[in-house]
Enzyme design. Structure first.
Site, PDB file in Angstrom:
ATOM      1  N   HIS A 112      -2.600   3.000  -4.712  1.00  0.00           N
ATOM      2  CA  HIS A 112      -2.004   2.493  -3.470  1.00  0.00           C
ATOM      3  C   HIS A 112      -0.563   2.058  -3.718  1.00  0.00           C
ATOM      4  CE1 HIS A 112      -5.593   2.782  -0.951  1.00  0.00           C
ATOM      5  NE2 HIS A 112      -6.275   2.413  -2.024  1.00  0.00           N
ATOM      6  N   GLU A 160      -9.521   2.598  -5.647  1.00  0.00           N
ATOM      7  CA  GLU A 160      -9.202   3.992  -5.318  1.00  0.00           C
ATOM      8  C   GLU A 160      -8.021   4.557  -6.113  1.00  0.00           C
ATOM      9  OE1 GLU A 160     -10.700   4.244  -0.724  1.00  0.00           O
ATOM     10  OE2 GLU A 160      -8.686   3.509  -1.021  1.00  0.00           O
ATOM     11  N   ASP A 202       0.852  -1.193   0.000  1.00  0.00           N
ATOM     12  CA  ASP A 202       0.000   0.000   0.000  1.00  0.00           C
ATOM     13  C   ASP A 202       0.883   1.236   0.000  1.00  0.00           C
ATOM     14  OD1 ASP A 202      -2.316   1.741   0.353  1.00  0.00           O
ATOM     15  OD2 ASP A 202      -3.342  -0.080   0.981  1.00  0.00           O
TER      16      ASP A 202
HETATM   17  C1  TNX Z   1     -10.961   1.982   1.764  1.00  0.00           C
HETATM   18  S1  TNX Z   1     -11.570  -0.789   0.795  1.00  0.00           S
HETATM   19  C2  TNX Z   1      -9.863   1.287   1.259  1.00  0.00           C
HETATM   20  C3  TNX Z   1      -8.706   1.090   2.123  1.00  0.00           C
HETATM   21  C4  TNX Z   1      -8.869   1.741   3.458  1.00  0.00           C
HETATM   22  C5  TNX Z   1     -10.272   1.545   3.986  1.00  0.00           C
HETATM   23  C6  TNX Z   1     -10.485   2.091   5.371  1.00  0.00           C
HETATM   24  C7  TNX Z   1     -10.577  -0.421  -0.198  1.00  0.00           C
HETATM   25  C8  TNX Z   1     -10.542  -1.271  -1.343  1.00  0.00           C
HETATM   26  N1  TNX Z   1      -9.832   0.656   0.040  1.00  0.00           N
HETATM   27  O1  TNX Z   1      -7.557   1.543   1.475  1.00  0.00           O
HETATM   28  O2  TNX Z   1      -7.946   1.187   4.320  1.00  0.00           O
HETATM   29  O3  TNX Z   1     -11.160   2.182   3.103  1.00  0.00           O
HETATM   30  O4  TNX Z   1     -11.736   1.762   5.881  1.00  0.00           O
END
Ligand code: TNX
Length: 806
Positions: free
Chosen positions: A290, A353, A220
């Site tokens: 990430h 994301e 990450d």
């Molecule tokens: C969203 S869930 C994310 C994570 C974070 C999380 C915290 C996802 C695929 N991505 O990077 O840690 O929310 O709740």
């Protein structure tokens, strides 16, 4: 071992039928070994029958009359298959730890009271087993090693130890098989890593719940945790970050990095450990977002000049991998080594994301898009994902990704993990993809599980035990023809705020028990109250296996309010709440332990202070969890911590902690509830009639959030003095009651204490006296990034009444 609630099965059933219904009687605690009843053979009325004290509840079972007692020295016969041998070992190890019961081995079935058979011809499905217990012996049969392993687990959980070192088992027949093939847990080892032995402990705990997938989030923005031989800087550089704020500073200004990674030997060790417990580890290498730790290690993989450091922030970052051929080859090198290390069927490529700003702004990426003939950044991500899918496919691995991979073309065999609610799962299944459901609304275990002040840092939007238990993996509205695409469900433990393994456990248990039941058991037999009673048995196993489950879901939350009257003669009202839906609260106010005969809470109670509250949730007459005890005094009505002050609605509330370890070295840190877009703390109905002074304790923590598009939601009030002010208003946006300039820094303890007069305009003082100020709103003005002031607690100081002590 701690005592078990005596929920046994049908034995209890008829013997206690006079009581109100099957459930209640199970709860009444009759163990019934002295109450013989005819064997219950019908399976049709199972929905109404009390269940075995097993979680997850078995698919089918039949009660038979009587118990089987296995004395110390009882023997196990394994049929010579490696599966039976492993199941025998499982029984030995687990029953030794849970019950102090250590069976021996038998050469022949005649000498054995536990017989384990792997019988492929029996045709039982994967993971399924049959367990029969009669007056003489136990026989466990399965057609797969996983089935026999689960039979062993069930057997040990059914045992009840007696004082002579023997165990008692109910006579019965169980025919059990899981509803879903994917019963998973995601562990984020990137934000905070756990040690190899901690992960083994977690794997053992998963096996206890018959879970079978550990999704391991290994890379990450904040860290790359898996050793890649061909690219050693991924861990060498990407495995370390300098934490924000004081946590990253050692004595004399020396930086204190946070470093962690798993060597390939450690990975192999964990994979084998999990495999032996029939758990598949699914590794995740997140791309194209990430990616900040990887780009920090090898800037040529990214698009930033100068390159970024490994991130010490939380939130959605902008750093993406570029899509140049050499970068793709590095990612494929990584996958090559990953595939060698993880012999399982699946590899997760993230895909979540990935904010496209950097791709949009980069001429090289734009040129690459033209070269590839893709017309949008989303299509470019789809192209990258498809390439990874081919690479993995050639190596006999199926690719999984977060639900963003549905944007753009997605190869048919890709599995979609639905996290942004259930919509992604629904769409994916309709398009013919296999799906794993892990919606953030129901199965994110970094969300807190109760309103207790004792909850660990995380996200205070709540996902209580009852919500996990109520979760149905087949999305509503999905046509039956597509149901088979739902492979199962998964809880995700993101660890931004779960700095240590004890917190990971707090987040995981007991919610994982609810998840396990939703993944394994029949959907038509769901009774949360009855589940809570069965959970008592599992909790005994938790303590025997040193699984540090959260106690907060069982806590009775008490709120005390000064009701009316002048200072010194107010009356006080006590409200009680349990986070356990459907339970009832019995309480006492004299410190004695509550029983089912103690007063039942229904509406707020008038109390005389001081009082000693003891309260406990009950299902029927059976207590669940532990007793909550509170000493209630007048002083408590005048103090509120940040966790008790309702943040304004909307925004993003986090439970954060101080970045400085406590001076005594015990690593306990103060926790603050903060709405990070517009930090305000609201004290509803303060007892202002007698108070004109406020004492406030505030801390200062790093403001280390990447908010991306939500950055525009930040609402900081401009400062009027050099370091900003603490402002107290009568209700947010109400009349200013105080404005106190802040110093440049905290005091030596890392905190700030302010005591000041509420000096409102005369009209608002009148309102305060008349009790018409419904709420005090506290906030800090100014933009103090990279830090922020956060309220720890506020206390109303009584004005000394004439002739009275303060
Ligand atoms: C969203 S869930 C994310 C994570 C974070 C999380 C915290 C996802 C695929 N991505 O990077 O840690 O929310 O709740």
């Amino acid at each position: 071992m701690t005592s078990k609630p005596t929920l046994r099965f049908g034995l209890c059933k008829l013997g206690c039928m006079a009581l109100a219904g099957a459930m209640l009687l199970a709860l009444a605690g009759c163990s019934g070994s002295d109450r013989p009843v005819p064997a219950a053979t019908a399976t049709a009325d199972l929905a109404a029958a009390p269940r075995l004290s097993l979680i997850p509840a078995p698919t089918r079972w039949e009660a038979r009359e009587g118990q089987l007692r296995l004395a110390a020295g009882a023997r196990i016969h394994a049929d010579g298959s490696s599966a039976a041998e492993a199941a025998a070992l499982r029984i030995e190890q687990l029953s030794g730890r849970l019950h102090g019961f250590n069976p021996l081995r038998a050469e022949s079935t005649q000498d054995a009271s536990i017989i384990l058979r792997l019988d492929e011809a029996a045709g039982l499905p994967l993971e399924a087993y049959r367990l029969e217990i009669d007056a003489e012996r136990v026989e466990a049969v399965a057609s797969t090693a996983s089935g026999l392993f689960h039979a062993a687990t069930s057997l040990v959980l059914l045992m009840e130890a007696d004082a002579q070192g023997a165990v008692e088992l109910p006579q019965l027949r169980i025919d059990d098989a899981p509803r879903f093939g994917w019963r998973g847990l995601m562990l984020d080892s990137a934000r905070h890593a756990q040690s190899v032995s901690e992960i083994k402990h977690l794997i053992d705990a998963m096996a206890l719940h018959k879970l079978n997938v550990l999704h391991w989030h290994l890379t990450d923005d904040q860290g790359w945790r898996i050793e890649i031989k061909r690219h050693p800087r991924l861990t060498g550089v990407g495995g370390c970050r300098v934490p924000a704020g004081a946590a990253g500073q050692g004595p004399e200004g020396i930086v204190k990095p946070y470093c962690a990674h798993y060597t390939q030997d450690e990975v192999r060790e964990l994979v084998a450990y999990a495999q032996a417990r029939h758990i598949e580890i699914v590794p995740e290498i997140d791309m194209p977002g990430h990616a900040q730790a990887a780009v920090a290690a090898y800037p040529e993989l990214g698009l930033m000049d100068p390159p970024p450091p490994v991130s010490a922030d939380w939130g959605v970052h902008r750093v993406l991998f570029n899509v140049e051929e050499p970068t793709l080859r590095v990612l494929e090198d990584v996958m090559e080594e990953v595939v060698e290390l993880f012999p399982g069927r699946f590899v997760h490529i993230g895909g979540d994301e990935a904010v496209k700003d950097q791709w949009e702004q980069s001429p090289t990426v734009q040129a690459r898009m033209r070269e590839l003939g893709v017309d949008s950044e989303t299509a470019l991500q789809a192209w990258l994902i498809a390439r990874m899918r081919s690479f993995l496919g050639e190596r006999q691995r199926r690719m999984i990704g977060w639900d963003e991979i549905l944007d753009g073309e997605l190869p048919q065999d890709a599995i979609v993990m639905s996290w942004r609610g259930t919509e992604g799962g629904l769409v994916a299944a309709r398009r013919g993809h296999d799906v794993v459901m892990s919606p953030s609304t129901d199965l994110y275990f970094d969300f807190l599980q109760s309103a207790s002040e004792a909850e660990v840092p995380g996200r205070p939007s709540m996902i209580p035990l009852s919500k996990v238990y109520a979760y149905e993996p087949i999305p509503e509205g999905l046509e039956a023809a597509h149901h088979a695409h739902i492979l199962g469900l998964q809880a995700n433990i993101w660890t931004e705020h779960l700095r240590r393994y004890d917190r990971v456990q707090h987040a995981a248990f007991p919610r994982l028990a609810a998840l396990a039941e939703r993944g394994w058991s029949r959907p038509d037999r769901r009774d949360f109250g009855e589940f809570l009673v069965r959970l008592g048995v599992l909790q005994s196993a938790y303590s025997a296996l040193d699984i540090r489950a959260a106690q907060t879901p069982f806590e009775v939350l008490a709120e005390l309010r000064a009701h009316s009257g002048v200072q010194g003669s107010e009356t006080f009202q006590l409200s009680l709440v349990s986070a356990l839906d459907g339970t009832r609260i019995h309480y006492t106010l004299d410190g004695s332990a509550p029983t089912a005969q103690s007063p039942l809470y229904s509406v707020p109670i008038e109390v005389q202070l001081p009082a000693h509250l003891s309260a406990q949730p009950f299902v029927g007459d059976t207590p669940v969890g532990t007793v909550t005890r509170r000493d209630l005094g007048v002083a408590g009505t005048r103090v509120r911590s940040s966790r008790q002050l309702a943040p304004a609605t909307g925004g993003l509330v986090l439970r954060l902690e101080d970045d400085t370890p406590a001076a005594n070295g015990d690593d306990t840190r103060t926790r603050f509830d903060v709405e990070i877009f517009n930090p305000r703390w609201i004290w509803q109905q303060p007892a202002l009639n007698a108070s004109t002074r406020l004492r406030v304790r505030a801390g200062r923590i790093p403001y280390n959030f990447q908010l991306h598009k939500e950055e525009s939601l930040r609402r900081f009030v401009p400062a009027r003095t050099p370091h900003g002010e603490l402002r107290v208003e009568a209700g947010c946006d109400g009349v200013l009651l105080a404005e106190v300039p802040l110093p440049a820094d905290t005091d030596e303890s890392g905190f700030l204490e302010l005591e000041f007069e509420l000096a409102p305009a005369p009209a608002s003082m009148e309102a305060a006296r008349d009790h018409t100020i419904d709420a005090l709103c506290l906030r800090f003005s100014g933009d103090t990034r990279p830090h922020m002031w956060v309220l720890d607690q506020a206390e109303l100081i009584l004005a000394a009444a004439p002739g009275k002590e303060n």
